[in-house]
Design a protein around this motif. Structure first.
Motif, PDB file in Angstrom:
ATOM      1  N   VAL A  33       0.851  -1.192   0.000  1.00 62.27           N
ATOM      2  CA  VAL A  33       0.000   0.000   0.000  1.00 62.27           C
ATOM      3  C   VAL A  33       0.885   1.239   0.000  1.00 62.27           C
ATOM      4  CG1 VAL A  33      -1.739   1.315   1.272  1.00 62.27           C
ATOM      5  CG2 VAL A  33      -1.920  -1.182   1.141  1.00 62.27           C
ATOM      6  N   ALA A  34       1.885   1.261   0.875  1.00 60.95           N
ATOM      7  CA  ALA A  34       2.794   2.411   0.956  1.00 60.95           C
ATOM      8  C   ALA A  34       3.535   2.611  -0.370  1.00 60.95           C
ATOM      9  CB  ALA A  34       3.786   2.220   2.098  1.00 60.95           C
ATOM     10  N   GLU A  35       4.004   1.534  -0.966  1.00 60.47           N
ATOM     11  CA  GLU A  35       4.726   1.640  -2.232  1.00 60.47           C
ATOM     12  C   GLU A  35       3.849   2.204  -3.342  1.00 60.47           C
ATOM     13  OE1 GLU A  35       6.336  -2.261  -2.969  1.00 60.47           O
ATOM     14  OE2 GLU A  35       7.830  -2.042  -1.369  1.00 60.47           O
ATOM     15  N   ARG A  36       2.622   1.716  -3.443  1.00 55.21           N
ATOM     16  CA  ARG A  36       1.730   2.220  -4.483  1.00 55.21           C
ATOM     17  C   ARG A  36       1.439   3.704  -4.276  1.00 55.21           C
ATOM     18  NH1 ARG A  36      -3.114  -0.704  -7.303  1.00 55.21           N
ATOM     19  NH2 ARG A  36      -1.478  -2.216  -7.669  1.00 55.21           N
ATOM     20  N   LEU A  37       1.354   4.122  -3.034  1.00 53.94           N
ATOM     21  CA  LEU A  37       1.105   5.534  -2.716  1.00 53.94           C
ATOM     22  C   LEU A  37       2.365   6.392  -2.824  1.00 53.94           C
ATOM     23  CD1 LEU A  37      -1.172   4.984   0.368  1.00 53.94           C
ATOM     24  CD2 LEU A  37      -1.820   6.280  -1.662  1.00 53.94           C
ATOM     25  N   GLU A  38       3.510   5.706  -2.912  1.00 54.60           N
ATOM     26  CA  GLU A  38       4.812   6.385  -2.932  1.00 54.60           C
ATOM     27  C   GLU A  38       5.022   7.198  -1.653  1.00 54.60           C
ATOM     28  OE1 GLU A  38       4.966   8.508  -6.660  1.00 54.60           O
ATOM     29  OE2 GLU A  38       5.161   6.647  -7.791  1.00 54.60           O
ATOM     30  N   ILE A  39       4.707   6.537  -0.523  1.00 58.67           N
ATOM     31  CA  ILE A  39       4.973   7.118   0.786  1.00 58.67           C
ATOM     32  C   ILE A  39       5.723   6.078   1.615  1.00 58.67           C
ATOM     33  CG2 ILE A  39       2.955   8.643   0.733  1.00 58.67           C
ATOM     34  CD1 ILE A  39       1.536   6.686   2.663  1.00 58.67           C
ATOM     35  N   THR A  40       6.271   6.511   2.729  1.00 58.05           N
ATOM     36  CA  THR A  40       6.980   5.581   3.603  1.00 58.05           C
ATOM     37  C   THR A  40       5.993   4.833   4.494  1.00 58.05           C
ATOM     38  OG1 THR A  40       7.244   7.210   5.363  1.00 58.05           O
ATOM     39  CG2 THR A  40       8.984   7.135   3.657  1.00 58.05           C
ATOM     40  N   ARG A  41       6.443   3.690   5.019  1.00 66.17           N
ATOM     41  CA  ARG A  41       5.582   2.950   5.941  1.00 66.17           C
ATOM     42  C   ARG A  41       5.265   3.769   7.190  1.00 66.17           C
ATOM     43  NH1 ARG A  41       7.331  -3.226   6.366  1.00 66.17           N
ATOM     44  NH2 ARG A  41       5.993  -3.038   8.180  1.00 66.17           N
ATOM     45  N   PRO A  42       6.251   4.509   7.750  1.00 68.37           N
ATOM     46  CA  PRO A  42       5.892   5.350   8.906  1.00 68.37           C
ATOM     47  C   PRO A  42       4.804   6.383   8.575  1.00 68.37           C
ATOM     48  CG  PRO A  42       8.261   5.047   8.841  1.00 68.37           C
ATOM     49  CD  PRO A  42       7.710   4.465   7.562  1.00 68.37           C
ATOM     50  N   ALA A  43       4.840   6.919   7.361  1.00 68.83           N
ATOM     51  CA  ALA A  43       3.795   7.877   6.972  1.00 68.83           C
ATOM     52  C   ALA A  43       2.441   7.179   6.901  1.00 68.83           C
ATOM     53  CB  ALA A  43       4.130   8.523   5.625  1.00 68.83           C
ATOM     54  N   LEU A  44       2.433   5.954   6.412  1.00 67.97           N
ATOM     55  CA  LEU A  44       1.201   5.170   6.369  1.00 67.97           C
ATOM     56  C   LEU A  44       0.725   4.850   7.794  1.00 67.97           C
ATOM     57  CD1 LEU A  44      -0.937   3.540   4.774  1.00 67.97           C
ATOM     58  CD2 LEU A  44       0.682   1.645   4.769  1.00 67.97           C
ATOM     59  N   TYR A  45       1.664   4.451   8.655  1.00 67.15           N
ATOM     60  CA  TYR A  45       1.330   4.116  10.045  1.00 67.15           C
ATOM     61  C   TYR A  45       0.797   5.308  10.817  1.00 67.15           C
ATOM     62  CZ  TYR A  45       3.761  -0.374   9.542  1.00 67.15           C
ATOM     63  OH  TYR A  45       4.143  -1.630   9.151  1.00 67.15           O
ATOM     64  N   TYR A  46       1.176   6.483  10.412  1.00 63.56           N
ATOM     65  CA  TYR A  46       0.658   7.687  11.076  1.00 63.56           C
ATOM     66  C   TYR A  46      -0.871   7.724  10.969  1.00 63.56           C
ATOM     67  CZ  TYR A  46      -0.292  12.589  12.060  1.00 63.56           C
ATOM     68  OH  TYR A  46      -0.803  13.752  12.580  1.00 63.56           O
ATOM     69  N   HIS A  47      -1.382   7.255   9.834  1.00 65.37           N
ATOM     70  CA  HIS A  47      -2.828   7.275   9.594  1.00 65.37           C
ATOM     71  C   HIS A  47      -3.500   5.956   9.979  1.00 65.37           C
ATOM     72  CE1 HIS A  47      -2.626  11.117   7.541  1.00 65.37           C
ATOM     73  NE2 HIS A  47      -1.563  10.664   6.920  1.00 65.37           N
ATOM     74  N   PHE A  48      -2.857   4.834   9.656  1.00 67.51           N
ATOM     75  CA  PHE A  48      -3.432   3.511   9.911  1.00 67.51           C
ATOM     76  C   PHE A  48      -2.327   2.558  10.342  1.00 67.51           C
ATOM     77  CE2 PHE A  48      -6.172   5.369   6.585  1.00 67.51           C
ATOM     78  CZ  PHE A  48      -7.399   5.284   7.206  1.00 67.51           C
ATOM     79  N   ARG A  49      -2.530   1.876  11.456  1.00 70.36           N
ATOM     80  CA  ARG A  49      -1.533   0.934  11.971  1.00 70.36           C
ATOM     81  C   ARG A  49      -1.649  -0.446  11.334  1.00 70.36           C
ATOM     82  NH1 ARG A  49       2.620   2.741  14.085  1.00 70.36           N
ATOM     83  NH2 ARG A  49       2.905   0.976  15.456  1.00 70.36           N
ATOM     84  N   THR A  50      -2.856  -0.782  10.835  1.00 71.84           N
ATOM     85  CA  THR A  50      -3.076  -2.129  10.312  1.00 71.84           C
ATOM     86  C   THR A  50      -3.993  -2.093   9.085  1.00 71.84           C
ATOM     87  OG1 THR A  50      -5.061  -2.504  11.647  1.00 71.84           O
ATOM     88  CG2 THR A  50      -2.937  -3.122  12.657  1.00 71.84           C
ATOM     89  N   LYS A  51      -3.986  -3.199   8.350  1.00 71.36           N
ATOM     90  CA  LYS A  51      -4.933  -3.338   7.234  1.00 71.36           C
ATOM     91  C   LYS A  51      -6.356  -3.314   7.757  1.00 71.36           C
ATOM     92  CE  LYS A  51      -3.578  -7.315   5.655  1.00 71.36           C
ATOM     93  NZ  LYS A  51      -3.397  -8.537   4.832  1.00 71.36           N
ATOM     94  N   GLU A  52      -6.559  -3.932   8.907  1.00 72.67           N
ATOM     95  CA  GLU A  52      -7.898  -3.973   9.506  1.00 72.67           C
ATOM     96  C   GLU A  52      -8.408  -2.561   9.791  1.00 72.67           C
ATOM     97  OE1 GLU A  52      -5.259  -5.763  10.668  1.00 72.67           O
ATOM     98  OE2 GLU A  52      -5.853  -7.769  10.037  1.00 72.67           O
ATOM     99  N   ALA A  53      -7.504  -1.702  10.269  1.00 70.90           N
ATOM    100  CA  ALA A  53      -7.902  -0.321  10.567  1.00 70.90           C
ATOM    101  C   ALA A  53      -8.301   0.418   9.292  1.00 70.90           C
ATOM    102  CB  ALA A  53      -6.771   0.426  11.275  1.00 70.90           C
TER     103      ALA A  53
END
Length: 185
Positions: A33-53
Motif C-alpha cells: 500500500v505504501a509503495e503504491r502511494l509512494e509514501i513511507t511505511r511510517p507515513a502510512l502508520y501515522y494514519h493507519f496501523r493495520t490493514k484492519e484499521a
C-alpha cells in the motif's frame, strides 16, 4: 493541514481497496500500500496501523453514507418521483464513492463478515434495499422494489454486469431496468 490529512487518509483507503480487490485482502501488505502511494511505511502508520484499521474506516464511511441516504429516504413521500430520486442517489453513491468497496466485498466476503463495521454495513444495506418499498404493496411489488436497488448496484460494478454493453452505458441500462421495476401500474 487538516484537509491534507483527510486527503491522505482517503488516498490510503482508495489504494488499499484497489490492492485488496486486485490481490486479495490476505495477500496485500501495508508495505505494498505504501509503495503504491509512494509514501513511507511510517507515513502510512501515522494514519493507519493495520490493514484492519484501513478496512474498518472504509466500511465505517460506507455505513455512514448509507445511513444518511436511508434517513433522507424515509423522510420522503412514497411517490414515484421520490422513489426515482432514491434510485438516482444510490447510483450516485455507488459511482462516486463505493464502487471499489463493492468489488472488494464481492471477492473478500469472509473478511467483511467478521468485522463489526461489516455487520453494520450489512444491516444498513438491507435498510437501503427496502427503501423503495411502498407500505401495503403486494409481495411481488415489494420484491420488484428491492430488485430495482440491486439492478442499480449490479450496473455500477463492472464484473457483475458481464454483458456486451460498453462500460459507460452500464449504469444507464441498469437504471432503465430499475425504473421499470418501480413504475406504477
Amino acid at each position: 493541514m487538516a484537509g491534507r490529512r483527510t486527503d491522505t487518509k482517503e488516498r490510503i483507503q482508495q489504494v488499499a481497496l484497489e490492492l485488496f480487490a486486485e490481490r486479495g485482502y490476505e495477500q496485500t501488505t501495508l508495505q505494498e500500500v505504501a509503495e503504491r502511494l509512494e509514501i513511507t511505511r511510517p507515513a502510512l502508520y501515522y494514519h493507519f496501523r493495520t490493514k484492519e484499521a484501513i478496512l474498518e474506516s472504509v466500511l465505517q464511511g460506507l455505513v455512514e453514507s448509507i445511513e444518511e441516504l436511508v434517513r433522507w429516504g424515509h423522510e420522503q413521500p412514497k411517490t414515484l418521483e421520490s422513489r426515482r430520486e432514491i434510485l438516482r442517489r444510490i447510483a450516485e453513491l455507488l459511482e462516486h464513492k463505493w464502487q471499489a468497496l463493492f468489488k472488494f466485498a464481492q471477492v473478500n466476503q469472509g473478511v467483511i463478515q467478521g468485522m463489526p463495521a461489516g455487520e453494520r454495513m450489512q444491516a444498513e444495506m438491507i435498510k437501503m434495499v427496502s427503501l423503495l418499498e411502498v407500505p401495503g404493496a403486494s409481495p411481488a411489488r415489494q420484491f420488484e422494489a428491492r430488485l430495482a436497488v440491486f439492478a442499480v448496484i449490479i450496473g455500477s460494478v463492472p464484473f457483475l454486469f458481464d454483458m456486451d454493453v460498453p462500460e459507460s452505458q452500464r449504469p444507464s441500462v441498469a437504471m432503465e431496468v430499475a425504473l421499470k421495476l418501480i413504475a406504477e401500474d
